[in-house]
Design a protein around this motif. Structure first.
Motif, PDB file in Angstrom:
ATOM      1  N   ASN A 278      -9.389 -60.019 -16.582  1.00 55.26           N
ATOM      2  CA  ASN A 278      -9.781 -60.694 -14.945  1.00 55.26           C
ATOM      3  C   ASN A 278      -8.578 -60.702 -14.108  1.00 55.26           C
ATOM      4  OD1 ASN A 278     -12.200 -61.275 -15.582  1.00 55.26           O
ATOM      5  ND2 ASN A 278     -12.008 -63.471 -15.866  1.00 55.26           N
ATOM      6  N   GLN A 279      -7.359 -60.340 -14.739  1.00 54.14           N
ATOM      7  CA  GLN A 279      -5.948 -60.104 -14.081  1.00 54.14           C
ATOM      8  C   GLN A 279      -5.546 -61.287 -13.276  1.00 54.14           C
ATOM      9  OE1 GLN A 279      -6.599 -56.458 -11.585  1.00 54.14           O
ATOM     10  NE2 GLN A 279      -8.083 -55.692 -13.048  1.00 54.14           N
ATOM     11  N   VAL A 280      -5.822 -62.508 -14.100  1.00 52.52           N
ATOM     12  CA  VAL A 280      -5.465 -63.762 -13.681  1.00 52.52           C
ATOM     13  C   VAL A 280      -4.690 -64.340 -14.689  1.00 52.52           C
ATOM     14  CG1 VAL A 280      -7.666 -64.688 -14.618  1.00 52.52           C
ATOM     15  CG2 VAL A 280      -6.332 -65.958 -12.632  1.00 52.52           C
ATOM     16  N   GLU A 281      -3.648 -65.151 -14.268  1.00 61.91           N
ATOM     17  CA  GLU A 281      -2.837 -66.011 -15.243  1.00 61.91           C
ATOM     18  C   GLU A 281      -3.473 -67.024 -15.675  1.00 61.91           C
ATOM     19  OE1 GLU A 281      -1.011 -63.994 -11.902  1.00 61.91           O
ATOM     20  OE2 GLU A 281      -2.506 -65.333 -11.856  1.00 61.91           O
ATOM     21  N   PRO A 282      -3.419 -67.407 -16.930  1.00 64.84           N
ATOM     22  CA  PRO A 282      -3.851 -68.553 -17.649  1.00 64.84           C
ATOM     23  C   PRO A 282      -3.456 -69.797 -17.035  1.00 64.84           C
ATOM     24  CG  PRO A 282      -2.895 -67.056 -19.339  1.00 64.84           C
ATOM     25  CD  PRO A 282      -2.248 -66.618 -17.967  1.00 64.84           C
ATOM     26  N   GLU A 283      -2.395 -70.109 -16.473  1.00 64.71           N
ATOM     27  CA  GLU A 283      -2.040 -71.313 -15.838  1.00 64.71           C
ATOM     28  C   GLU A 283      -2.968 -71.520 -14.556  1.00 64.71           C
ATOM     29  OE1 GLU A 283       1.282 -68.211 -14.709  1.00 64.71           O
ATOM     30  OE2 GLU A 283      -0.080 -68.830 -16.574  1.00 64.71           O
ATOM     31  N   VAL A 284      -3.419 -70.390 -13.961  1.00 64.13           N
ATOM     32  CA  VAL A 284      -4.278 -70.474 -12.886  1.00 64.13           C
ATOM     33  C   VAL A 284      -5.815 -70.811 -13.248  1.00 64.13           C
ATOM     34  CG1 VAL A 284      -5.502 -69.223 -11.179  1.00 64.13           C
ATOM     35  CG2 VAL A 284      -3.104 -68.591 -11.422  1.00 64.13           C
ATOM     36  N   VAL A 285      -6.100 -70.169 -14.425  1.00 59.49           N
ATOM     37  CA  VAL A 285      -7.635 -70.739 -14.914  1.00 59.49           C
ATOM     38  C   VAL A 285      -7.507 -72.071 -15.534  1.00 59.49           C
ATOM     39  CG1 VAL A 285      -9.464 -70.440 -16.733  1.00 59.49           C
ATOM     40  CG2 VAL A 285      -8.086 -68.457 -15.758  1.00 59.49           C
ATOM     41  N   ALA A 286      -6.451 -72.633 -16.085  1.00 62.64           N
ATOM     42  CA  ALA A 286      -6.104 -74.117 -16.421  1.00 62.64           C
ATOM     43  C   ALA A 286      -6.410 -74.991 -15.268  1.00 62.64           C
ATOM     44  CB  ALA A 286      -4.972 -74.166 -17.179  1.00 62.64           C
ATOM     45  N   ALA A 287      -5.418 -74.458 -14.264  1.00 62.84           N
ATOM     46  CA  ALA A 287      -5.727 -75.287 -12.970  1.00 62.84           C
ATOM     47  C   ALA A 287      -6.856 -75.637 -12.267  1.00 62.84           C
ATOM     48  CB  ALA A 287      -4.675 -74.817 -12.006  1.00 62.84           C
ATOM     49  N   LEU A 288      -7.658 -74.317 -12.286  1.00 61.88           N
ATOM     50  CA  LEU A 288      -9.237 -74.136 -11.891  1.00 61.88           C
ATOM     51  C   LEU A 288     -10.205 -75.204 -12.630  1.00 61.88           C
ATOM     52  CD1 LEU A 288     -11.880 -73.216 -10.507  1.00 61.88           C
ATOM     53  CD2 LEU A 288     -11.676 -71.317 -12.174  1.00 61.88           C
ATOM     54  N   ALA A 289      -9.846 -75.199 -13.884  1.00 60.54           N
ATOM     55  CA  ALA A 289     -10.769 -76.152 -14.887  1.00 60.54           C
ATOM     56  C   ALA A 289     -10.562 -77.449 -14.961  1.00 60.54           C
ATOM     57  CB  ALA A 289     -10.799 -75.453 -16.401  1.00 60.54           C
ATOM     58  N   SER A 290      -9.253 -77.617 -14.688  1.00 60.48           N
ATOM     59  CA  SER A 290      -8.731 -79.036 -14.536  1.00 60.48           C
ATOM     60  C   SER A 290      -9.209 -79.626 -13.244  1.00 60.48           C
ATOM     61  CB  SER A 290      -6.977 -79.297 -14.674  1.00 60.48           C
ATOM     62  OG  SER A 290      -6.695 -80.593 -14.639  1.00 60.48           O
ATOM     63  N   ALA A 291      -8.961 -78.840 -12.125  1.00 57.37           N
ATOM     64  CA  ALA A 291      -9.320 -79.489 -10.843  1.00 57.37           C
ATOM     65  C   ALA A 291     -11.040 -79.702 -10.652  1.00 57.37           C
ATOM     66  CB  ALA A 291      -9.017 -78.363  -9.844  1.00 57.37           C
ATOM     67  N   VAL A 292     -11.883 -78.860 -11.316  1.00 52.76           N
ATOM     68  CA  VAL A 292     -13.291 -79.115 -11.486  1.00 52.76           C
ATOM     69  C   VAL A 292     -13.572 -80.164 -12.116  1.00 52.76           C
ATOM     70  CG1 VAL A 292     -15.384 -77.888 -11.805  1.00 52.76           C
ATOM     71  CG2 VAL A 292     -13.683 -76.726 -10.818  1.00 52.76           C
ATOM     72  N   GLY A 574     -11.214 -53.474  -3.366  1.00 51.51           N
ATOM     73  CA  GLY A 574     -11.718 -53.279  -4.806  1.00 51.51           C
ATOM     74  C   GLY A 574     -10.764 -54.038  -5.780  1.00 51.51           C
ATOM     75  N   GLY A 575     -10.588 -53.258  -6.911  1.00 50.95           N
ATOM     76  CA  GLY A 575      -9.463 -53.572  -7.759  1.00 50.95           C
ATOM     77  C   GLY A 575      -8.060 -53.058  -7.907  1.00 50.95           C
ATOM     78  N   ALA A 576      -7.839 -52.687  -6.700  1.00 52.77           N
ATOM     79  CA  ALA A 576      -6.519 -51.992  -6.491  1.00 52.77           C
ATOM     80  C   ALA A 576      -5.270 -52.931  -6.243  1.00 52.77           C
ATOM     81  CB  ALA A 576      -6.557 -50.900  -5.383  1.00 52.77           C
ATOM     82  N   ALA A 577      -5.370 -54.260  -6.163  1.00 51.47           N
ATOM     83  CA  ALA A 577      -4.479 -55.264  -5.862  1.00 51.47           C
ATOM     84  C   ALA A 577      -4.490 -56.461  -6.718  1.00 51.47           C
ATOM     85  CB  ALA A 577      -4.365 -55.444  -4.507  1.00 51.47           C
ATOM     86  N   HIS A 578      -3.592 -57.310  -6.995  1.00 52.09           N
ATOM     87  CA  HIS A 578      -3.633 -58.498  -7.520  1.00 52.09           C
ATOM     88  C   HIS A 578      -4.051 -59.560  -6.604  1.00 52.09           C
ATOM     89  CE1 HIS A 578      -1.985 -62.192  -9.289  1.00 52.09           C
ATOM     90  NE2 HIS A 578      -2.334 -61.641 -10.432  1.00 52.09           N
ATOM     91  N   HIS A 579      -4.989 -60.607  -6.997  1.00 44.81           N
ATOM     92  CA  HIS A 579      -5.676 -61.528  -6.092  1.00 44.81           C
ATOM     93  C   HIS A 579      -4.607 -62.004  -5.159  1.00 44.81           C
ATOM     94  CE1 HIS A 579      -4.148 -65.228  -8.342  1.00 44.81           C
ATOM     95  NE2 HIS A 579      -4.458 -64.575  -9.577  1.00 44.81           N
ATOM     96  N   SER A 580      -3.330 -62.261  -5.687  1.00 45.66           N
ATOM     97  CA  SER A 580      -2.430 -62.858  -4.869  1.00 45.66           C
ATOM     98  C   SER A 580      -2.014 -62.030  -3.450  1.00 45.66           C
ATOM     99  CB  SER A 580      -1.076 -63.227  -5.552  1.00 45.66           C
ATOM    100  OG  SER A 580      -0.534 -61.935  -6.046  1.00 45.66           O
ATOM    101  N   ASP A 581      -2.199 -60.825  -3.637  1.00 45.77           N
ATOM    102  CA  ASP A 581      -1.950 -59.823  -2.533  1.00 45.77           C
ATOM    103  C   ASP A 581      -3.085 -59.704  -1.800  1.00 45.77           C
ATOM    104  OD1 ASP A 581       0.867 -59.133  -3.412  1.00 45.77           O
ATOM    105  OD2 ASP A 581      -0.126 -57.759  -4.896  1.00 45.77           O
ATOM    106  N   LEU A 582      -4.339 -60.012  -2.450  1.00 43.85           N
ATOM    107  CA  LEU A 582      -5.563 -59.844  -1.506  1.00 43.85           C
ATOM    108  C   LEU A 582      -5.730 -61.156  -0.538  1.00 43.85           C
ATOM    109  CD1 LEU A 582      -7.798 -58.185  -4.127  1.00 43.85           C
ATOM    110  CD2 LEU A 582      -6.748 -56.962  -1.966  1.00 43.85           C
TER     111      LEU A 582
END
Length: 615
Positions: A278-292, A574-582
């Motif tokens: 998913n090209q996403v950092e584990p801490e970002v996913v943890a923050a999402l899950a915690s927030a929800v 598409g998938g040519a850049a990281h979510h932070s850049d998009l």
């Protein structure tokens, strides 16, 4: 990618599972001849032979060709040539595999289609085994060599792709082991998942003398008649319970399979491979899950308490969760009406977006009718950049079916816009794959809401949208929690179906809250949620995508000028850049907790609006 699970749209087929209801009008079936003329088309065998030849040539030409000691321009030129040949092979592979998958999804009970799918899958597995060395040898280059090569103009468009490959380096095995795992997958994981899918597709539920398939049966849970919902919930529970031991075996086998491979690769966490993909950092996913999870009380708990009061109940039974209330719109939307509603909503935002969407209706790229044996749910399959996507629906004319069309068409538009990037860069990670689909839903919902003529209809539409968003954000986050607990417990040995059911009830109780009664029988409802086996830990991507779109849509309402072009550029990337850049052009950052709060506040705001209407 667009197939929805857990937060699925709930579909209803004609009573006999055959012809659609007359009020729907003619429903389109897709035309796969843009790929191949039919399952006997000699071009299929010819393309399989060509793919094998291309893979053999690729192996012969590029194995050992990447050397850290080469000058950066020369190394970059060799890598660029290899990527060009690799993409040509991938495009052919995707076309063949896409056709086989789409043909089987028309009718999973068709043995001829199943054989073709199995044969093509096995042959393509052999083909791609010849390319396993590619990423391994790229990652064998020193950091200095790959960095210098990536800085060359010839690799400019693949710099991000190379960085994604590099992130997997610590978890790669030797080539012999990688190839063994790759070749055995067709008789291992892939075969088990296919067997599970066939088992789910074959499920039939008895109801008033009818034998309903799963889509038909699940739709009955949204019937306006409480007795029908209760009866169908019991029938589904009986069906799932009767098959629970068999499904538990599928789960135990595939969870153990993943644990073994994870251990060999040295992943630090059970979801590490998904985060990398998913090209996403584990801490970002943890923050999402915690927030929800922190928001459960003010989102799902609050909404279901409100719904219970509206229905005159102290608690909702689990089969009442998606039930319409007396004021809900029971109108049936014909296919033509649904098409016009969605395209008008798209067009009000962007004429370019609507124009791309229009081609799906004009060129036979949609399969809409519900049929026995047809794949459940809905999806958008990108196939290959040189071809075009196809959409599968099970259209029944409810407002949720209109929203599902908006969702899957969004996927299709996204895939079309990104296709010029080619096979490696066109495909988005799952965290971004829901961007256009959920945004398309929001556009359609807002247009429908504006046209609501009565407060009752407005109430119904708000309720439906809130429930869909809770299914996408809260329910999918709960699914992520459920998966983590299953994988953790599986490490200690096989789990009985009853134990899986216990974990299921605990997680569902936490997410749904005290206003939903989890009646006897609900403990087996984990059985049919295929994402747990198809793509472990896939589910958090739905919550990620929904919150991302909510944040984007809020930005759009606050600063509409120029938003449409920035948004289309995001899709074209598409998938040519990281979510932070998009997300940067919109002033958004998924690493900031405020980002998730902004997305969750949209759902809370809709509940506020609904409460104001209810008084």
């Amino acid at each position: 990618m667009g197939k929805r699970n857990g937060g699925w749209r709930l579909f209803n087929a004609a009573a006999d599972g055959g012809e659609p209801a007359a009020e729907l009008g003619p429903l389109p079936s897709w035309d796969l001849s843009d790929l191949y003329a039919g399952p006997d088309d000699p071009a299929i065998d010819a393309d399989l032979r060509r793919a094998a030849a291309l893979a053999e040539a690729f192996d012969a030409q590029y194995r050992g060709a990447f050397q850290s000691g080469d000058a950066a321009p020369a190394l970059a030129a060799t890598i660029a040539a290899a990527i060009a040949d690799y993409e040509a092979l991938l495009d052919l592979i995707y076309r063949l595999g896409g056709y086989a998958s789409l043909l089987l999804s028309e009718d999973r009970s068709n043995s001829r289609s199943a054989k073709l799918y199995g044969d093509i899958t096995a042959q393509l597995n052999d083909v791609t085994a010849r390319t396993v060395f590619f990423s391994l040898e790229l990652n064998a280059l020193t950091d200095e060599a790959i960095s210098a090569a990536a800085a060359e103009p010839s690799l400019a468009q693949y710099r991000y792709w190379l960085s994604v490959q590099r992130a997997a380096k610590p978890y790669q095995l030797g080539e012999e082991l990688e190839r063994l795992l790759h070749e055995k997958s067709v008789t291992g994981r892939t075969a088990w998942v296919r067997a599970y899918d066939d088992a789910v597709s074959a499920l039939r539920v008895e109801h008033k003398g009818e034998r309903l398939n799963l889509e038909q049966a699940l739709h009955k849970l949204s019937s306006p008649d409480g007795e029908t919902r209760a009866a169908m919930a019991g029938a589904l529970a009986g069906c799932f319970s009767a098959n629970a031991d068999r499904f538990a075996f599928f789960f135990n086998t595939l969870l153990k399979d993943k644990e073994i491979e994870d251990r060999w690769r040295g992943y630090p966490d059970m979801a590490s491979d998904r985060h990398l993909a998913n090209q996403v950092e584990p801490e970002v996913v943890a923050a999402l899950a915690s927030a929800v999870k922190d928001a459960y009380p003010r989102l799902s708990h609050r909404y279901y308490a409100l719904k219970a009061r509206r229905m005159g109940l102290d608690q909702l039974n689990y089969w009442d969760r998606n039930a319409p209330t007396a004021s809900d719109d029971e109108r049936v939307y014909s296919w033509d009406e649904a098409r016009d509603i969605v395209l008008d909503a798209y067009g009000a935002f962007s004429g370019d977006m609507a124009a791309v969407g229009q081609t799906f209706f004009e060129k036979g790229w949609i399969d809409a009718p519900a049929r026995d044996g047809k794949a459940s749910g809905a999806f958008a399959h990108p196939v290959a950049p040189s071809a075009h996507p196809y959409l599968l629906l099970n259209y029944q004319g409810a407002v949720r079916d209109v929203m599902t069309l908006a969702h899957e068409l969004g996927h299709g538009v996204h895939q079309r816009l990104a296709a010029p990037h080619g096979p490696l860069n066109a495909s988005t990670p799952l965290t971004l794959a829901e961007t256009a689909s959920v945004f398309g839903e929001m556009l359609t919902f807002r247009e429908l809401l504006k046209s609501a003529e009565t407060q009752d209809l407005r109430r119904a539409m708000l309720s439906s949208k809130i429930e869909d968003m809770l299914n996408t954000v809260v329910r999918q986050t709960a699914f992520y929690d459920f998966e983590r607990r299953l994988h953790e417990e599986r490490r200690s040995g096989e789990m009985e179906a009853s134990r899986i059911g216990e974990i299921w009830l605990e997680v569902q109780g936490d997410s749904l809250g005290p206003s939903v009664r989890l009646n006897e029988g609900y403990e087996s409802y984990w059985c049919y949620i295929s994402h747990f086996l198809h793509a472990p830990f896939y589910v958090y991507a739905y919550a990620f995508g929904d919150c991302l779109v909510n944040a984007l849509y809020t930005t759009y309402t606050e600063e509409p000028d120029g938003f449409d072009e920035k948004y289309l550029n995001l899709l074209r990337a598409g998938g040519a850049a990281h979510h932070s850049d998009l997300l940067a052009p919109f002033g958004l950052d998924a690493r900031d907790p405020a980002f998730w709060r902004k997305g969750l506040n949209v759902i809370e705001g809709l509940i506020d609006e609904l409460e104001r209407i209810d008084g």
